[in-house]
Design an enzyme around this catalytic site. Structure first.
Site, mmCIF file in Angstrom:
data_model
loop_
_atom_site.group_PDB
_atom_site.id
_atom_site.type_symbol
_atom_site.label_atom_id
_atom_site.label_comp_id
_atom_site.label_asym_id
_atom_site.label_seq_id
_atom_site.Cartn_x
_atom_site.Cartn_y
_atom_site.Cartn_z
ATOM 1 N N SER A 193 -16.875 12.895 17.657
ATOM 2 C CA SER A 193 -15.999 12.927 18.687
ATOM 3 C C SER A 193 -16.306 13.443 20.022
ATOM 4 O O SER A 193 -15.804 13.087 21.109
ATOM 5 C CB SER A 193 -14.951 13.952 18.101
ATOM 6 O OG SER A 193 -14.423 13.473 17.085
ATOM 7 N N GLY A 226 -21.407 0.013 12.454
ATOM 8 C CA GLY A 226 -20.924 -1.110 11.789
ATOM 9 C C GLY A 226 -21.742 -2.212 12.434
ATOM 10 O O GLY A 226 -22.180 -2.254 13.336
ATOM 11 N N ARG A 367 12.470 -3.839 -10.844
ATOM 12 C CA ARG A 367 12.017 -2.887 -12.022
ATOM 13 C C ARG A 367 13.275 -2.300 -12.437
ATOM 14 O O ARG A 367 13.976 -1.821 -11.523
ATOM 15 C CB ARG A 367 10.976 -1.897 -11.503
ATOM 16 C CG ARG A 367 10.698 -0.798 -12.707
ATOM 17 C CD ARG A 367 10.110 -1.531 -13.914
ATOM 18 N NE ARG A 367 9.862 -0.493 -14.850
ATOM 19 C CZ ARG A 367 8.863 -0.182 -15.982
ATOM 20 N NH1 ARG A 367 8.045 -1.318 -15.960
ATOM 21 N NH2 ARG A 367 8.667 0.578 -16.687
ATOM 22 N N GLN A 386 14.362 7.330 -5.071
ATOM 23 C CA GLN A 386 13.409 5.879 -4.873
ATOM 24 C C GLN A 386 13.856 5.642 -3.397
ATOM 25 O O GLN A 386 13.123 5.302 -2.471
ATOM 26 C CB GLN A 386 13.660 5.019 -5.737
ATOM 27 C CG GLN A 386 12.729 3.933 -5.397
ATOM 28 C CD GLN A 386 11.177 4.245 -6.196
ATOM 29 O OE1 GLN A 386 11.118 5.282 -6.542
ATOM 30 N NE2 GLN A 386 10.466 3.249 -6.393
ATOM 31 N N GLY A 454 2.973 3.149 -13.253
ATOM 32 C CA GLY A 454 1.744 2.634 -13.663
ATOM 33 C C GLY A 454 1.317 1.283 -13.225
ATOM 34 O O GLY A 454 -0.163 1.144 -12.894
ATOM 35 N N GLU A 477 -12.863 5.365 15.978
ATOM 36 C CA GLU A 477 -12.112 5.161 17.389
ATOM 37 C C GLU A 477 -11.120 6.526 17.653
ATOM 38 O O GLU A 477 -10.345 6.651 18.377
ATOM 39 C CB GLU A 477 -11.002 4.307 17.404
ATOM 40 C CG GLU A 477 -11.893 2.892 17.377
ATOM 41 C CD GLU A 477 -12.703 2.536 18.387
ATOM 42 O OE1 GLU A 477 -12.329 2.537 19.750
ATOM 43 O OE2 GLU A 477 -13.760 2.298 18.105
#
Length: 694
Positions: A193, A226, A367, A386, A454, A477
């Site tokens: 950095s 890279g 589900r 959920q 699962g 970046e």
């Protein structure tokens, strides 16, 4: 037991019975109201406490897609169709590091040479097209998206943005066609950095008219580069430009960090060139399709013309010249030209968030699990828990979508106009959005995996590879913590500018009013208003976000002044660091909400506007509730209003659940991008069983 005690017990029993009767009556009303509805939908209000007499907005998926898809969906579809027609280029579930690297290079070569996509041309002619290409490539394989970014944003971008006409004429076509695969060699083993502290040197030799590139110690080895380990033939090397005998007392003069084009491999044999040592950084947590390597230079000579000289040049006789007067200004200009990488990462991160949310929502819809006694099982998305996990995340995906479209629009404007105000705006926006969005997406991937139980743990359902490949988005970046500090620093500069009569850049305009109106004495009535219409008013929502940012800014200024007296500038900053990071995040959330509200208000089609308004309200109120302690501490929100916000967030999550399928379908992600069997639009379980061999 005395009579008084008996009386109290009887009263308590009456309360219990009457409360139970009220709940039964309410449940009966829900049952009656939904008797004619689809059986799978009738159970929702009973589980979620729905009702309130509000209808779900009608969603036309095609119209929603048309409004949200952006201008360049066509080129993305072209890329998706190309890879769908080439099974040999599609990444398998299991692949070794070496095979993944070769596959990734074949993917990029085929995209450019067979599909005819030329990213570098788009990057400079129309950046919005380039970012659409990058997002689509990352949808096929995040490694491909990153390798494309290394070749075109980093290697290509540094040559074209930091060089001059001679560099463009010599290198543009070769980079665009991948005849010149290259690297971006900035990061070192000891420095990432803190770019100004890089140690690699480029010393000018006036006798040969060359620069000599050296790695002075092991800490200066270029690391995590890279394209370096296997495929790169060139590198943009960031090094300290040293002019011998031109400093005080005849000592070498350090002119600061500059970029140089350094060939690293022979064009024919592909062997490392003399003086260059290349090593492989090895297997990583993710992104193993990208060949990260380490580079060490021992007196490597390059022509003087290989200096990327847009912001500083050296003449044949060794004289340095620049249109910018100081090392700091040259450094800022150099890094400023490389901001496109952050824009691309923010945009690609939103793409990843859309994928994981799509998989989790579609699975949660099919589900079924548990339910009332002697009745069919219910969808797990009908459970409030959920919905609490996934619906605000779905809303955030839409919020980030509009925010990054705006960022790309501002970046394109910056590249055309070079206007200083727009440049400052894009720097702040790209740093903040990259940091905020990638951190949010990284956390969301794990939540989505857990939400799928699962089956979310199966590699074929992709949460693992998406989590591992995306994780580094928080670091490269610009490390997210460092980027948020940049945003906080910009906010403090803007604050100072206000009191010196300066102007605000576009992103910060609201602070002009906030330092007075937002921080003035609060209206005690407004603090207690808790009606749904008030809470869903975009003016209230924006005021709440901006008040928080203004309050944090005002308070951190006072803290910094106090601690600077005893700790000095650096010590004071470090003492207030967590406060500063919170300030930066608050500002970015304000910017995102403003862009989302604007997108809602501009939507021309009524039903689409209504559903986007619902999603926007959830995004805003969920963020307010998540930081309700701050609002309570400063009495911006009274206790009853806080409770009303919480209840409304739950209700809005319930409503968004009712249109969740349409909202994820409007992301328009093809099967080749989703790929997870449990995330298919239809027949998910059959895809899953077929994969394992049934």
């Amino acid at each position: 037991m005395d009579d008084q005690t008996t009386s109290r017990a009887g009263d308590a029993a009456d309360v219990d019975v009457s409360g139970a009767l009220r709940r039964i009556q309410q449940l009966t009303l829900h049952l009656d109201a939904n008797e004619s509805a689809d059986p799978a939908q009738r159970i929702v209000p009973r589980l979620c406490g729905g009702g309130r007499g509000r209808r779900l907005p009608a969603v036309n998926t095609a119209e929603l897609l048309e409004y949200t898809k952006g201008r360049h969906r066509e080129i993305q579809e072209r890329i998706f169709d190309f890879f769908a027609s080439r099974p040999d280029l599609q990444p398998p579930v299991e692949i070794s590091t070496s095979d993944h690297r070769e596959l990734c290079m074949r993917q990029l070569s085929a995209l450019v040479r067979e599909a005819g996509i030329r990213p570098l041309r788009y990057a400079f002619e129309d950046p919005s097209v380039y970012f659409a290409i990058m997002e689509a490539a990352g949808g096929i394989d995040i490694s491909l998206g990153v390798k494309l970014g290394v070749q075109y944003s980093l290697w290509g971008g540094s040559v074209i943005n930091l060089g001059t006409k001679r560099h463009k004429e010599k290198y543009f076509d070769g980079i665009d066609s991948i005849d010149y695969p290259g690297c971006f060699a900035m990061t070192e083993l000891h420095h990432g950095s803190n770019v100004q502290a890089l140690q690699t040197t480029a010393t000018f030799d006036p006798l040969s008219d060359e620069f000599v590139i050296d790695t002075p110690n092991d800490g200066a080895i270029k690391w995590w580069i890279g394209n370096a380990a296997v495929h790169g033939k060139f590198a943009s090397v960031f090094a300290r430009l040293i002019l011998p005998f031109q400093g005080k007392g005849g000592k070498p003069a350090d002119m600061g960090i500059h970029a140089f084009i350094v060939p690293i491999r022979d064009m024919k044999t592909h062997e490392p060139l003399p003086g260059i040592e290349i090593h492989d950084c090895g297997h990583k947590i993710g992104l193993n399709g990208v060949d990260n390597g380490a580079l060490l230079f021992r007196s490597v000579r390059i022509p003087r013309e290989n200096l990327l000289n847009r912001f500083g040049d050296v003449s044949r006789d060794g004289k340095y010249s620049s249109s910018l007067p100081t090392i700091n200004k040259r450094f800022a200009a150099t890094l400023g030209e490389l901001v496109g990488g952050r824009v691309g990462i923010a945009n690609s991160s939103v793409g990843v968030l859309k994928v994981v949310v799509t998989i989790a929502v579609r699975y949660s819809l099919i589900r079924q699990q548990f339910g009332p006694p002697k009745q069919p099982e219910v969808s797990i998305l009908d459970y409030q828990s959920q919905q609490h996990k996934l619906m605000p995340m779905l809303a955030s995906a839409y919020a980030f979508h509009f925010a990054t479209l705006y960022l790309i629009e501002k970046y394109s404007e910056m590249k055309k106009s070079h206007d200083d105000e727009v440049v400052g705006d894009v720097h702040a926006l790209s740093a903040g959005l990259k940091a905020y969005i990638t951190s949010y997406t990284a956390k969301s991937i794990s939540v989505c995996r857990e939400s799928c139980g699962g089956h979310g743990y199966a590699a074929v359902n992709r949460f693992g590879v998406l989590r591992n490949d995306h994780d580094i988005f928080q670091t490269f970046e610009g490390d997210n913590t460092v980027l948020l500090q940049q945003v906080a620093g910009d906010l403090l500069k803007q604050y100072k500018s206000k009191f010196q009569g300066g102007t605000f850049t576009v992103t910060w305009n609201y602070l002009r009013e906030s330092m007075s109106s937002y921080l003035s004495q609060l209206n005690p009535v407004t603090a207690r208003w808790e009606g749904s219409e008030h809470l869903r008013d975009p003016n209230f929502q924006l005021d709440a976000f901006r008040y928080r940012t203004s309050h944090l800014l005002q308070s951190v200024v006072l803290r910094l002044r106090k601690h600077t007296k005893t700790l000095g500038g650096f010590g004071a900053w470090n003492r207030c660091l967590n406060h500063l990071l919170t300030l930066a995040e608050s500002h970015i959330e304000s910017v995102i909400l403003a862009r989302f509200i604007e997108a809602v208000q501009k939507c021309p089609e009524k039903n689409t506007r209504e559903v986007l308004k619902l999603v926007c309200d959830l995004y805003a109120l969920d963020r307010i509730w998540n930081d309700i302690g701050t609002y309570r501490n400063v009495d911006y929100v009274a206790p009853n209003k806080a409770k009303a916000i919480h209840k409304l967030v739950e209700y809005l999550s319930f409503q968004v659940r009712g249109v969740a399928r349409e909202l994820v379908d409007a992301f328009d992600l093809p099967e080749i991008v989703v790929r997870a069997p449990i995330g298919m639009a239809s027949e998910a379980y059959s895809h899953y069983t077929e994969y394992v061999g049934f």
